[in-house]
Design an enzyme around this catalytic site. Structure first.
Site, PDB file in Angstrom:
ATOM      1  CE1 TYR A  44       0.615 -16.771   2.938  1.00  0.00           C
ATOM      2  CE2 TYR A  44      -0.806 -18.464   2.019  1.00  0.00           C
ATOM      3  CZ  TYR A  44      -0.606 -17.150   2.424  1.00  0.00           C
ATOM      4  OH  TYR A  44      -1.599 -16.236   2.314  1.00  0.00           O
ATOM      5  CD  GLU A  89       2.133 -15.219   7.211  1.00  0.00           C
ATOM      6  OE1 GLU A  89       2.239 -15.413   8.436  1.00  0.00           O
ATOM      7  OE2 GLU A  89       1.040 -15.015   6.649  1.00  0.00           O
ATOM      8  CG  ASP A 133       8.992   7.224  -4.258  1.00  0.00           C
ATOM      9  OD1 ASP A 133       9.439   6.447  -5.124  1.00  0.00           O
ATOM     10  OD2 ASP A 133       7.785   7.287  -3.955  1.00  0.00           O
ATOM     11  CB  THR A 153       8.032   0.293  -8.372  1.00  0.00           C
ATOM     12  OG1 THR A 153       8.364   1.333  -9.281  1.00  0.00           O
ATOM     13  CG2 THR A 153       7.020   0.802  -7.368  1.00  0.00           C
ATOM     14  CE  LYS A 176       6.109   3.599 -11.397  1.00  0.00           C
ATOM     15  NZ  LYS A 176       6.082   3.093  -9.999  1.00  0.00           N
ATOM     16  NE  ARG A 231       1.578  -3.405 -11.374  1.00  0.00           N
ATOM     17  CZ  ARG A 231       1.516  -2.294 -12.086  1.00  0.00           C
ATOM     18  NH1 ARG A 231       1.692  -2.335 -13.377  1.00  0.00           N
ATOM     19  NH2 ARG A 231       1.270  -1.144 -11.509  1.00  0.00           N
TER      20      ARG A 231
HETATM   21  N1  DSN Z   1       0.997   5.593 -10.691  1.00  0.00           N
HETATM   22  C1  DSN Z   1       2.407   5.453 -10.952  1.00  0.00           C
HETATM   23  C2  DSN Z   1       2.830   6.302 -12.079  1.00  0.00           C
HETATM   24  O1  DSN Z   1       2.213   6.171 -13.123  1.00  0.00           O
HETATM   25  O2  DSN Z   1       3.767   7.075 -11.991  1.00  0.00           O
HETATM   26  C3  DSN Z   1       3.226   5.669  -9.754  1.00  0.00           C
HETATM   27  O3  DSN Z   1       2.809   4.808  -8.751  1.00  0.00           O
END
Ligand code: DSN
Length: 416
Positions: free
Chosen positions: A56, A58, A202, A228, A231, A237
């Site tokens: 932990y 925080e 984004d 994120t 990807k 993730r």
């Molecule tokens: N749901 C994701 C996507 O597939 O693009 C984005 O968060």
């Protein structure tokens, strides 16, 4: 295979171990064209499943509410430094658990309840958190949606500017989940400045492409960029917020304690690994192959008579309009899954069908490129997709394609 499964799991919880094994086998024997997925390296997996999972922490490095954080601080500082260097950002917050939470944190810093914001509508490629009515963003803020031009199916910046000057939003959100063309962040910044708005980019989908220098970066133009790491960036993730220095304390406070409790330090360790991997020489070459593969897939499908939204792609996404085939996106994704090809149904701009049915499918090349697929495989995949779509309810065709998919996958096993 990326099971992450140790013998102790098989012995202690055979039921779950068997499910994990089956999922690893599914991934290994199917062609994954889901644009938002990828295959994390063994190094990322090792960091993610390390004993850090138990800790932990925080707070932030040097300011923790728990003791025993000496190495935790080293890890988080490493992740922050690497993220800042990779994207040339003044500040990075690596604690956001997801892209949605990264956006939520940024909104909470910039916006007040019911403030006006502009974001790309979900049905034209935006994300849920860009103002969808069913999402917190659409409930808390007054989103004015913008979309693509009906003729070109690309962003019409003059229209975006017109809307911005009419509505004078406090924030403009640039970026998308299902848009296959270059996003002109510099133009967005000009529009935001003219309208007296701040700019949030984004970049969840294109973060890896930006990191490789193959798409212009949002960081010099947007006060905040959110991303994120799973990807195109090919990490664990998780979320990431990059921002200008003057927003750093507010963004950090919005993530913790504003929105989250303890950070997922094992994921932050894995983020550090993926930022490190993104500066290795092979990464640029990987992203080039992702883009090449997407272009080839798009043009092959076009040569088979399918319509690609906007006429092609500049990134890892290929958005296919199935209207002329008489098959819905839902039926197509079901039929393709049965044949071993994983995609997602997707709305196309101005789609007359509801999102659950949809007139299109979204394809993406990050995961197959990580496996080593190249131009020949893209051509074969286009053929296989056409075979399935032209006989969508024929079990024999699906089985035949399934076999071919297995053969291709065997040549490119998922490492591990
Ligand atoms: N749901 C994701 C996507 O597939 O693009 C984005 O968060």
């Amino acid at each position: 295979m990326n099971t992450g499964k140790a013998d102790s799991l098989a012995q202690g919880d055979g039921q779950l171990a068997r499910i994990l094994e089956a999922e690893a086998e599914r991934q290994d024997s199917t062609i994954n064209l889901i644009a938002s997925e990828n295959i994390a390296s063994q190094a990322v997996l090792e960091a993610q499943r390390s004993p850090i999972i138990d800790k932990y922490a925080e707070g932030y490095p040097g300011r923790r509410y728990y003791s025993g954080c000496v190495h935790i601080d080293e890890i988080e500082n490493l992740a922050i430094t690497r993220a800042r260097e990779l994207f040339g950002a003044e500040h990075a917050n690596v604690q956001a658990h997801s892209g949605s939470q990264a956006n939520m944190a940024a909104y909470s810093v910039i916006l007040n309840y019911r403030d006006t914001v502009m974001g790309m509508t979900l049905s034209h490629g935006g994300h849920l958190t860009h103002g969808a009515e069913v999402n917190f963003s659409g409930k808390l803020y007054r989103f004015i949606p913008y979309g693509v031009d009906p003729k070109t199916e690309t962003l019409n910046y003059d229209e975006v500017e017109k809307l911005a000057l009419e509505h004078r939003p406090r924030l403009i959100v640039a970026g998308a989940s299902s848009y296959s063309r270059i996003v002109d962040f510099e133009r967005f910044r000009h529009i935001a400045d003219k309208a007296g708005a701040m700019l949030l980019a984004d970049i969840a989908h294109i973060a890896g492409i930006i990191a490789a220098g193959l798409h212009s970066s949002s960081v010099p133009y947007a006060q905040v960029s959110t991303a994120t790491t799973q990807k195109t960036l090919r990490g664990p993730r998780g979320g990431l917020v990059l921002c200008q220095k003057q927003l750093s304390s507010a963004i950090d406070a919005a993530v913790f304690p504003g929105m989250q409790g303890g950070p997922a330090m094992h994921t932050i360790a894995a983020k550090a690994v993926c930022f490190h991997e993104a500066v290795q020489p092979g990464f640029v070459d990987y992203q080039k192959r992702v883009l090449d593969n997407a272009k080839i897939l798009a043009s092959e499908l076009q040569s088979h008579g399918l319509r690609i939204v906007s006429g092609g792609t500049d990134n890892h996404i290929v958005l296919v309009d199935l209207s002329s085939t008489g098959i819905t996106g839902k039926d197509a994704d079901t039929a393709l899954e049965a044949a071993g090809i994983t995609v997602n149904r997707n709305a196309i701009p101005f789609d007359p069908k509801p999102p659950w049915i949809a007139s299109g499918i979204r394809l993406g090349t990050p995961a197959v490129t990580t496996r080593g697929f190249g131009p020949d495989e893209m051509k074969r995949i286009a053929n296989l997709i056409m075979k399935v779509l032209s006989a969508a309810s024929d079990a024999g065709t699906r089985e035949q394609v399934r076999q071919e998919v297995r053969d291709i996958c065997r040549q490119f096993p998922i490492a591990g």
